[in-house]
Design a protein around this motif. Structure first.
Motif, PDB file in Angstrom:
ATOM      1  N   ARG A  76       1.038  -1.237   0.042  1.00 16.51           N
ATOM      2  CA  ARG A  76      -0.211  -0.067   0.035  1.00 16.51           C
ATOM      3  C   ARG A  76       0.965   1.123   0.032  1.00 16.51           C
ATOM      4  O   ARG A  76       1.848   1.127   0.579  1.00 16.51           O
ATOM      5  CB  ARG A  76      -0.934   0.039   1.341  1.00 16.51           C
ATOM      6  N   HIS A  78       1.075   5.650  -0.120  1.00 18.39           N
ATOM      7  CA  HIS A  78       0.516   6.989   0.145  1.00 18.39           C
ATOM      8  C   HIS A  78       1.254   8.345  -0.495  1.00 18.39           C
ATOM      9  O   HIS A  78       2.565   8.087  -0.147  1.00 18.39           O
ATOM     10  CB  HIS A  78       0.297   7.140   1.744  1.00 18.39           C
ATOM     11  N   VAL A  80       2.942  11.539  -0.003  1.00 19.67           N
ATOM     12  CA  VAL A  80       2.859  12.266   1.260  1.00 19.67           C
ATOM     13  C   VAL A  80       3.292  13.798   1.070  1.00 19.67           C
ATOM     14  O   VAL A  80       2.850  14.860   1.799  1.00 19.67           O
ATOM     15  CB  VAL A  80       4.196  11.851   2.409  1.00 19.67           C
ATOM     16  N   LEU A 148      -2.476  16.165   7.685  1.00 22.95           N
ATOM     17  CA  LEU A 148      -2.672  15.161   8.877  1.00 22.95           C
ATOM     18  C   LEU A 148      -4.275  15.548   9.366  1.00 22.95           C
ATOM     19  O   LEU A 148      -5.070  14.561   9.798  1.00 22.95           O
ATOM     20  CB  LEU A 148      -1.681  15.150   9.765  1.00 22.95           C
ATOM     21  N   VAL A 149      -4.362  16.923   9.296  1.00 20.54           N
ATOM     22  CA  VAL A 149      -5.810  17.413  10.025  1.00 20.54           C
ATOM     23  C   VAL A 149      -6.803  16.969   9.136  1.00 20.54           C
ATOM     24  O   VAL A 149      -7.919  16.633   9.315  1.00 20.54           O
ATOM     25  CB  VAL A 149      -5.659  18.816  10.476  1.00 20.54           C
ATOM     26  N   LEU A 151      -6.898  14.354   6.912  1.00 16.87           N
ATOM     27  CA  LEU A 151      -7.212  13.083   6.707  1.00 16.87           C
ATOM     28  C   LEU A 151      -7.745  12.842   7.917  1.00 16.87           C
ATOM     29  O   LEU A 151      -8.657  12.044   7.997  1.00 16.87           O
ATOM     30  CB  LEU A 151      -5.970  12.471   6.456  1.00 16.87           C
ATOM     31  N   GLY A 152      -7.722  13.460   9.032  1.00 15.22           N
ATOM     32  CA  GLY A 152      -7.971  12.992  10.569  1.00 15.22           C
ATOM     33  C   GLY A 152      -9.371  13.539  10.645  1.00 15.22           C
ATOM     34  O   GLY A 152     -10.311  12.773  11.408  1.00 15.22           O
ATOM     35  N   THR A 153      -9.680  14.449  10.219  1.00 15.01           N
ATOM     36  CA  THR A 153     -10.991  15.308  10.627  1.00 15.01           C
ATOM     37  C   THR A 153     -12.061  15.239   9.310  1.00 15.01           C
ATOM     38  O   THR A 153     -13.245  15.405   9.798  1.00 15.01           O
ATOM     39  CB  THR A 153     -10.895  16.834  11.090  1.00 15.01           C
ATOM     40  N   LEU A 190      -5.411  11.530  -0.746  1.00 12.38           N
ATOM     41  CA  LEU A 190      -6.519  11.899  -0.274  1.00 12.38           C
ATOM     42  C   LEU A 190      -6.717  10.645   0.812  1.00 12.38           C
ATOM     43  O   LEU A 190      -7.655  10.840   1.768  1.00 12.38           O
ATOM     44  CB  LEU A 190      -7.561  12.305  -0.786  1.00 12.38           C
ATOM     45  N   GLY A 191      -6.240   9.319   0.627  1.00 17.88           N
ATOM     46  CA  GLY A 191      -6.803   8.080   1.386  1.00 17.88           C
ATOM     47  C   GLY A 191      -7.984   7.908   0.916  1.00 17.88           C
ATOM     48  O   GLY A 191      -8.848   7.593   1.765  1.00 17.88           O
TER      49      GLY A 191
ATOM     50  N   ASN B  70      -4.387  20.675  16.652  1.00 20.25           N
ATOM     51  CA  ASN B  70      -4.458  21.682  15.708  1.00 20.25           C
ATOM     52  C   ASN B  70      -6.115  21.749  15.572  1.00 20.25           C
ATOM     53  O   ASN B  70      -6.828  20.725  15.409  1.00 20.25           O
ATOM     54  CB  ASN B  70      -4.020  21.208  14.279  1.00 20.25           C
ATOM     55  N   ARG B  76     -13.587  21.240  15.046  1.00 22.03           N
ATOM     56  CA  ARG B  76     -13.104  20.163  14.707  1.00 22.03           C
ATOM     57  C   ARG B  76     -11.401  20.266  15.086  1.00 22.03           C
ATOM     58  O   ARG B  76     -10.781  21.196  14.582  1.00 22.03           O
ATOM     59  CB  ARG B  76     -13.151  19.278  13.385  1.00 22.03           C
ATOM     60  N   SER B  77     -10.977  18.965  15.675  1.00 21.77           N
ATOM     61  CA  SER B  77      -9.583  19.266  15.941  1.00 21.77           C
ATOM     62  C   SER B  77      -8.824  17.823  16.027  1.00 21.77           C
ATOM     63  O   SER B  77      -9.347  16.954  15.994  1.00 21.77           O
ATOM     64  CB  SER B  77      -9.379  19.788  17.442  1.00 21.77           C
ATOM     65  N   HIS B  78      -7.632  18.120  15.895  1.00 26.21           N
ATOM     66  CA  HIS B  78      -6.804  16.639  15.619  1.00 26.21           C
ATOM     67  C   HIS B  78      -5.562  16.914  16.368  1.00 26.21           C
ATOM     68  O   HIS B  78      -4.939  18.051  16.381  1.00 26.21           O
ATOM     69  CB  HIS B  78      -6.675  16.637  13.946  1.00 26.21           C
ATOM     70  N   VAL B  80      -1.837  16.367  16.356  1.00 25.56           N
ATOM     71  CA  VAL B  80      -0.794  15.923  15.417  1.00 25.56           C
ATOM     72  C   VAL B  80       0.547  15.468  15.828  1.00 25.56           C
ATOM     73  O   VAL B  80       1.380  15.007  15.069  1.00 25.56           O
ATOM     74  CB  VAL B  80      -0.492  17.297  14.400  1.00 25.56           C
ATOM     75  N   MET B 147       2.811   9.112  10.187  1.00 21.97           N
ATOM     76  CA  MET B 147       1.370   9.086  10.637  1.00 21.97           C
ATOM     77  C   MET B 147       0.415   9.461   9.240  1.00 21.97           C
ATOM     78  O   MET B 147      -0.799   9.166   9.287  1.00 21.97           O
ATOM     79  CB  MET B 147       1.042  10.291  11.569  1.00 21.97           C
ATOM     80  N   LEU B 148       0.887  10.468   8.660  1.00 23.21           N
ATOM     81  CA  LEU B 148       0.079  10.581   7.189  1.00 23.21           C
ATOM     82  C   LEU B 148      -0.118   9.359   6.510  1.00 23.21           C
ATOM     83  O   LEU B 148      -1.363   8.961   5.978  1.00 23.21           O
ATOM     84  CB  LEU B 148       0.790  11.415   6.384  1.00 23.21           C
ATOM     85  N   VAL B 149       0.711   8.582   6.534  1.00 22.72           N
ATOM     86  CA  VAL B 149       0.607   7.054   5.740  1.00 22.72           C
ATOM     87  C   VAL B 149      -0.379   6.258   6.562  1.00 22.72           C
ATOM     88  O   VAL B 149      -1.356   5.603   6.025  1.00 22.72           O
ATOM     89  CB  VAL B 149       1.862   6.478   5.764  1.00 22.72           C
ATOM     90  N   LEU B 151      -2.998   7.135   8.542  1.00 24.66           N
ATOM     91  CA  LEU B 151      -4.314   7.559   8.043  1.00 24.66           C
ATOM     92  C   LEU B 151      -4.712   7.529   6.791  1.00 24.66           C
ATOM     93  O   LEU B 151      -5.969   7.353   6.503  1.00 24.66           O
ATOM     94  CB  LEU B 151      -4.404   9.321   8.388  1.00 24.66           C
ATOM     95  N   GLY B 152      -3.594   7.569   5.659  1.00 27.07           N
ATOM     96  CA  GLY B 152      -4.357   7.614   4.534  1.00 27.07           C
ATOM     97  C   GLY B 152      -4.665   6.096   3.862  1.00 27.07           C
ATOM     98  O   GLY B 152      -5.280   5.839   3.110  1.00 27.07           O
ATOM     99  N   THR B 153      -3.694   5.145   4.374  1.00 29.62           N
ATOM    100  CA  THR B 153      -3.809   3.789   4.033  1.00 29.62           C
ATOM    101  C   THR B 153      -4.570   2.846   5.000  1.00 29.62           C
ATOM    102  O   THR B 153      -5.067   1.736   4.472  1.00 29.62           O
ATOM    103  CB  THR B 153      -2.514   3.454   3.646  1.00 29.62           C
ATOM    104  N   LYS B 154      -4.584   3.092   6.228  1.00 29.79           N
ATOM    105  CA  LYS B 154      -5.319   1.914   7.109  1.00 29.79           C
ATOM    106  C   LYS B 154      -6.645   2.171   7.799  1.00 29.79           C
ATOM    107  O   LYS B 154      -6.868   3.554   7.697  1.00 29.79           O
ATOM    108  CB  LYS B 154      -4.267   1.803   8.250  1.00 29.79           C
ATOM    109  N   GLU B 158      -6.902  -1.072  12.429  1.00 27.87           N
ATOM    110  CA  GLU B 158      -5.327  -0.880  12.054  1.00 27.87           C
ATOM    111  C   GLU B 158      -4.506  -0.040  12.721  1.00 27.87           C
ATOM    112  O   GLU B 158      -3.630  -0.153  13.230  1.00 27.87           O
ATOM    113  CB  GLU B 158      -5.303  -1.227  10.533  1.00 27.87           C
ATOM    114  N   GLY B 191      -8.165   9.820  14.252  1.00 30.02           N
ATOM    115  CA  GLY B 191      -9.406   9.911  13.351  1.00 30.02           C
ATOM    116  C   GLY B 191     -10.379   9.133  13.259  1.00 30.02           C
ATOM    117  O   GLY B 191     -10.960   8.610  12.323  1.00 30.02           O
TER     118      GLY B 191
END
Lengths: 233, 233
Positions: A76, A78, A80, A148-149, A151-153, A190-191, B70, B76-78, B80, B147-149, B151-154, B158, B191
């Motif tokens: 997989r 991504h 970045v 990150l934000v 993708l997370g929110t 963007l996942g 953030n 909404r917050s995350h 980071v 972390m980006l990866v 959130l983006g792939t899993k 997971e 997320g």
DNA sequence: CGTGGCATTGATTATTATCAAAGGAAGTGG
DNA sequence: CCACTTCCTTTGATAATAATCAATGCCACG
């Protein structure tokens, strides 16, 4: 892969004002010229460096677009970061011996390549260069954390919409903007899956929020787009 | 909020070996002592600095845990980053006048606070400090991109499993490890909603993969956990 | 003209959020 | 020490969201 290394001519370099060497005076530029900056051309889909490879160079993108991709052990992957003219990359090598990502050409492009060893020396002897590099690292960290934000929110539609708006930001409304990413790549950034991207884009095209034509997009109704994702997302 | 600023004693500082001043010799440590490092205590949930605030200090976490959060315009917050002893933060102020995130104490903790203006001077006059800072920025960039990866792939399960495994990495299996995050915070980091986190954790506790007790967790069967998320996720 | 690579669309399933309620655990004040 | 309160967690039911599976359509290019 088409390499045509050319010796870089730093003094006359057209993009120097946006590089890490932007703050140097002419005499200092002469000094960096003494190192071996090479201008190299890559075609779309060429790999500039590959994750896991021994890191030997840092690059400045002179023109075109690059994707920085991280691949997991199971295949997989991504995206970045997306890079554009002036962006500085490959510097991860300063902190470890191997590249932690792959850098892949999204378009036909030119980079200026500098050996990391030389860069390290320049950084130590020229505080101005060091300061510019710091600026770019912090900028890149900030971009990563913003993503990150995202993708997370946010949900898929909202992620896609804000990506498009960000991509076209700075251009007048209705202008065509090159978007050198296919559906799969937008998804990797963007996942989200290809199909989901396709559905939203098709929908927004039908609604007249955006236009698309052979790798170019235009934002026709930013407000409408924003409202659409606020409601459905 | 309990502030008890104490003048830092750099020479005898117990955590100096893991800070940006780790590579200095005694004479150089004397010099940084001349600046005004203050040791400050915060209680859990205290705000060390707030997003948007004028950035004046950088911090080294001496002991305890911090979350870097953030918040979007709509509330909404995350999270980071999660920081632990030795981590250096607040340096975003070097690139802009305002903090781009909030730093909030997850536990009772101590920080060493240094004015950004002083830090900038130290960085310019002491290449060793500059080098250590660079190392930490690149490290932090790398963490953000990893972390980006994630959130983006899993998927949720997971992401949660790899977070737990990462958090407990380095400890012997079955050891209890403090996890100073409630369900809402784990959710903000990964997320995912509180309920989803709760369901997976409860499930894994029932299956005997993990144990949990008053803010502490233990990994009882890492292999089982990994397998569970590979199949269901 | 094919042909291969993308993109679109539909149908279905899986995943996760949301809504709602009930169940602890820790702390407070009587 | 107990009742009470508050905050957090768990659990269930349902709805929303997005992935997956499966065709089909559409170009662009040789």
């Amino acid at each position: 892969m088409s390499h045509h290394p050319t010796k870089g001519q730093c003094l006359s370099c057209s993009i120097r004002p946006i590089t890490i060497f932007s703050t140097l005076d002419a005499a200092e530029v002469e000094q960096i010229q003494a190192f071996q900056p090479a201008i190299i051309h890559y075609d779309a889909n060429d790999i500039i460096y590959h994750q896991g490879m021994e890191a030997r160079y840092a690059y400045t993108l002179r023109q075109g677009f690059v994707k920085i991709v991280n691949t997991l052990a199971d295949g997989r992957s991504h995206i970045v970061q997306l890079l554009r003219a002036g962006d500085f990359f490959g510097f991860g090598g300063l902190s470890g011996v191997n590249y932690k990502h792959s850098a892949i050409a999204l378009t036909s492009l030119d980079v200026c390549r500098l050996p990391l060893a030389d860069l390290l020396k320049l950084k130590q002897t020229h505080p101005k260069i060091e300061a510019e590099m710091t600026k770019r690292w912090l900028e890149r960290l900030h971009r990563a954390e913003s993503m990150l934000v995202e993708l997370g929110t946010k949900k898929a539609a909202e992620r896609l919409a804000s990506f498009l708006l960000r991509w076209c930001a700075g251009n007048a409304p209705d202008t065509w903007v090159a978007l050198p990413l296919n559906r799969a790549e937008i998804g990797e950034l963007l996942g989200v899956t290809i199909e989901t991207i396709s559905r939203f884009l098709a929908d927004w095209k039908r609604q007249g929020f955006i236009g698309e034509s052979r790798g170019n997009i235009q934002i026709l109704d930013a407000a409408g787009l924003r409202q659409a994702v606020a409601i459905e997302g």
